[in-house]
Design a protein around this motif. Structure first.
Motif, mmCIF file in Angstrom:
data_model
loop_
_atom_site.group_PDB
_atom_site.id
_atom_site.type_symbol
_atom_site.label_atom_id
_atom_site.label_comp_id
_atom_site.label_asym_id
_atom_site.label_seq_id
_atom_site.Cartn_x
_atom_site.Cartn_y
_atom_site.Cartn_z
ATOM 1 N N CYS A 101 82.954 -63.615 -9.591
ATOM 2 C CA CYS A 101 83.025 -63.768 -11.043
ATOM 3 C C CYS A 101 83.054 -65.254 -11.367
ATOM 4 O O CYS A 101 83.713 -66.034 -10.678
ATOM 5 C CB CYS A 101 84.290 -63.089 -11.588
ATOM 6 N N SER A 106 79.777 -59.706 -10.391
ATOM 7 C CA SER A 106 79.095 -58.728 -9.544
ATOM 8 C C SER A 106 80.117 -57.730 -9.044
ATOM 9 O O SER A 106 81.218 -58.111 -8.625
ATOM 10 C CB SER A 106 78.456 -59.406 -8.327
ATOM 11 N N GLU A 146 75.608 -55.869 -11.947
ATOM 12 C CA GLU A 146 75.734 -57.257 -12.371
ATOM 13 C C GLU A 146 75.998 -57.241 -13.868
ATOM 14 O O GLU A 146 75.301 -56.535 -14.609
ATOM 15 C CB GLU A 146 74.443 -58.033 -12.089
ATOM 16 N N GLN A 157 72.507 -52.152 -13.336
ATOM 17 C CA GLN A 157 73.012 -51.494 -12.127
ATOM 18 C C GLN A 157 71.880 -50.780 -11.385
ATOM 19 O O GLN A 157 70.907 -50.333 -11.991
ATOM 20 C CB GLN A 157 74.133 -50.543 -12.460
#
Length: 121
Positions: free
Chosen positions: A76, A86, A100, A117
């Motif tokens: 992050c 992620s 993501e 996704q």
């Protein structure tokens, strides 16, 4: 890993929420009027699935966290009122999911999220 200046949002809070056993902690990170746009194989970019408000987001999180799967925050980055992260998930049968997200923060909470996704088929 970081913290948005002047806000309560940080990566460790996000990690605990994502990796928890229920979606309740994660839901608490959203504003009441948050919007989540989901893009995947079923919801193409021109017609994303859009969730409006915490009640619709809660329904999605209840569904996701009711499944036999693990969730992991892989990374992050927080900068000002924006963050990206992620997340990887794995079902008990080995099927994997990768998501993501790009988020916009308001007062330390998620106001907007775009999630892309993909999963094993």
């Amino acid at each position: 890993m970081g913290t948005a200046a002047g806000s309560a949002f940080d990566t460790e809070t996000l990690r605990r929420a994502i990796e928890g056993n229920t979606g309740n902690t994660l839901l608490s990170l959203y504003t009441d009027d948050a919007e989540v746009r989901i893009i995947d194989h079923d919801s193409q970019p021109s017609h994303p699935k859009v969730l409006h408000g915490r009640s619709e987001i809660a329904e999605m999180l209840d569904d996701v966290y009711s499944r036999d799967m693990t969730h992991k925050l892989d990374g992050c980055v927080v900068q000002g009122d924006r963050a990206a992260f992620s997340e990887s998930c794995e079902y008990a049968d080995g099927v994997r999911v990768l998501a993501e997200s790009m988020i916009t923060l308001r007062d330390g909470k998620i106001a907007e999220q775009i999630m892309i996704q993909a999963w094993d088929e």
